[in-house]
Design an enzyme around this catalytic site. Structure first.
Site, mmCIF file in Angstrom:
data_model
loop_
_atom_site.group_PDB
_atom_site.id
_atom_site.type_symbol
_atom_site.label_atom_id
_atom_site.label_comp_id
_atom_site.label_asym_id
_atom_site.label_seq_id
_atom_site.Cartn_x
_atom_site.Cartn_y
_atom_site.Cartn_z
ATOM 1 C CG ASP A 250 -1.926 1.149 1.161
ATOM 2 O OD1 ASP A 250 -2.968 0.957 0.514
ATOM 3 O OD2 ASP A 250 -1.649 2.221 1.744
ATOM 4 C CG ASN A 258 -4.482 11.138 -5.808
ATOM 5 O OD1 ASN A 258 -3.719 11.201 -6.770
ATOM 6 N ND2 ASN A 258 -5.130 10.035 -5.480
ATOM 7 C CG HIS A 263 -7.099 12.832 -8.964
ATOM 8 N ND1 HIS A 263 -7.238 11.805 -8.058
ATOM 9 C CD2 HIS A 263 -7.932 13.821 -8.529
ATOM 10 C CE1 HIS A 263 -8.111 12.137 -7.126
ATOM 11 N NE2 HIS A 263 -8.559 13.372 -7.384
ATOM 12 C CG ASP A 267 -3.609 8.674 -12.731
ATOM 13 O OD1 ASP A 267 -4.077 8.136 -11.706
ATOM 14 O OD2 ASP A 267 -4.309 9.219 -13.612
ATOM 15 C CD GLU A 293 -4.568 3.918 -1.801
ATOM 16 O OE1 GLU A 293 -4.852 4.268 -0.652
ATOM 17 O OE2 GLU A 293 -5.383 3.980 -2.757
#
Length: 377
Positions: A250, A258, A263, A267, A293
């Site tokens: 994680d 973010n 965002h 990515d 994630e």
């Protein structure tokens, strides 16, 4: 050092081998013609001297062509198959027989039909015109020689008429050669187009296959394919007694990334983390995105201790990443929960143990790896 043994065909050149096999087919045609010549000799149409000359001529032609191809001298020519040369020499041997054939002279024109057909299939229109001109010119010279040296063996009107008939025949063959040449060209173009389409189809099928098993954003395996592979690994574990570990990864504080950088930056972080983590594993291991994630590593034939070593290597690799395209201050860390799968255990239970270990890693301060204890299995 043992001397190399001579072979009828080259052992390392498929094209030359094919050319020699075609040559042997032509040699078979010579053999059949030879049988016909011997029949004519037995019936008194040829003398022994004339037949002997024909035999020597044919032998010289075939030995010469064979050695030219076998020694690779043919590769110096524009047409390595020596098609025109072979047909020209075959025509020469036929003209030799016609010169001495007298009453059976016209029969040898029929024997030349096979050569005409072969030339029609091999040549384009221009090449067949050259061959036709050669044959017609040779026959014209033959008539002239007969008139000069063997006037008693020729009916000039008949031979001239046969020459004209040969001219008409060759014109028809030339037309057919052009027609067949156009068909060959269309077939070749269609084959090229078909190969191109097949290549595009294979690429499309590969893309579809990848889309079915790959995560669109990161390019690593997707959740569905991961579960299929884990099910397969579970069965292998039952059959062979092997061991594997499930490691849940994680990205720490990913929501803050973010919120702070957007965002699109998030990515890019996911892509780079996935690329780095998957690149640190063995080929026998598999790695994929589980959702959001979270990623999953499945380490085959690995005990918990080995999984801890591999996970630490991945964690340190991620910790060392930089993101100059986003921000020089951005640092990304991961937490990993590790669980060794029991031989006859349930994969869902192993996932639960790995997830619990991940929770403890988060609670313990993040950027760390935690192994689920065996007692939890």
């Amino acid at each position: 050092m043992t001397p190399s043994r001579f072979a009828l065909f080259p052992s390392n050149d498929r094209e030359q081998e094919l050319r020699l096999k075609r040559f042997l087919i032509a040699t078979g045609a010579y053999a059949m013609n030879m049988c016909f010549v011997l029949v004519c000799w037995a019936m008194g149409y040829f003398t022994t001297k004339e037949v002997s000359g024909y035999v020597l001529l044919v032998a010289a032609i075939n030995v010469g062509i064979y050695l030219t191809i076998r020694t690779d001298l043919n590769k110096r020519f524009a047409d390595p198959s020596l098609t025109f040369l072979q047909l020209a020499l075959a025509t020469l041997s036929g003209l030799y027989l016609m010169y001495f054939g007298d009453a059976v002279r016209s029969t040898f024109l029929l024997l030349g039909v096979a050569a005409f057909v072969f030339g029609m299939l091999r040549f384009k229109t221009r090449g067949f015109i050259y061959l036709s001109a050669y044959i017609l010119g040779g026959y014209a010279i033959l008539i002239a020689l007969l008139v000069q040296f063997r006037p008693g063996d020729i009916n000039l009107r008949v031979d001239v008429l046969q020459w004209m008939a040969l001219l008409v025949t060759m014109a028809q063959f030339t037309y057919l050669a052009g027609f067949i040449g156009n068909l060959r060209r269309k077939v070749r173009d269609n084959n090229i187009e078909l190969e191109k389409r097949n290549g595009e189809l294979e690429a499309a099928l590969k893309q579809i296959s990848d889309m079915a098993i790959r995560d669109e954003l990161t390019g690593v395996y997707n959740r569905r394919y991961l579960m299929e592979r884990i099910a397969e690994e579970t069965q292998r574990c039952i059959r062979n007694g092997s061991v594997f570990c499930i490691c849940i990864i994680d990205i720490d504080l990913f929501k803050q990334i973010n919120d702070t950088y957007g965002h699109l930056a998030g990515d890019e972080v996911l892509r780079k983390v996935a690329r780095t983590a998957s690149g640190a594993l063995r080929q026998t291991d598999f790695f994929g995105r589980f959702g959001g994630e979270e990623f999953v590593m499945v380490l085959t034939d690995t005990l918990a201790e080995g999984a801890m070593t591999s996970s630490e290597r991945v964690r340190k690799s991620i910790e060392g990443l930089v993101f100059p395209e986003i921000s020089g201050e951005l640092k990304v860390t991961i937490s990993i929960g590790i669980a060794e799968h029991a031989r006859r255990g349930d994969p869902e239970a192993t996932f639960k143990r790995a997830d619990d270990a991940l929770y403890r890693a988060k609670e313990g301060g993040r950027n760390r790896c935690v192994v689920a204890s065996v007692e939890e299995a």
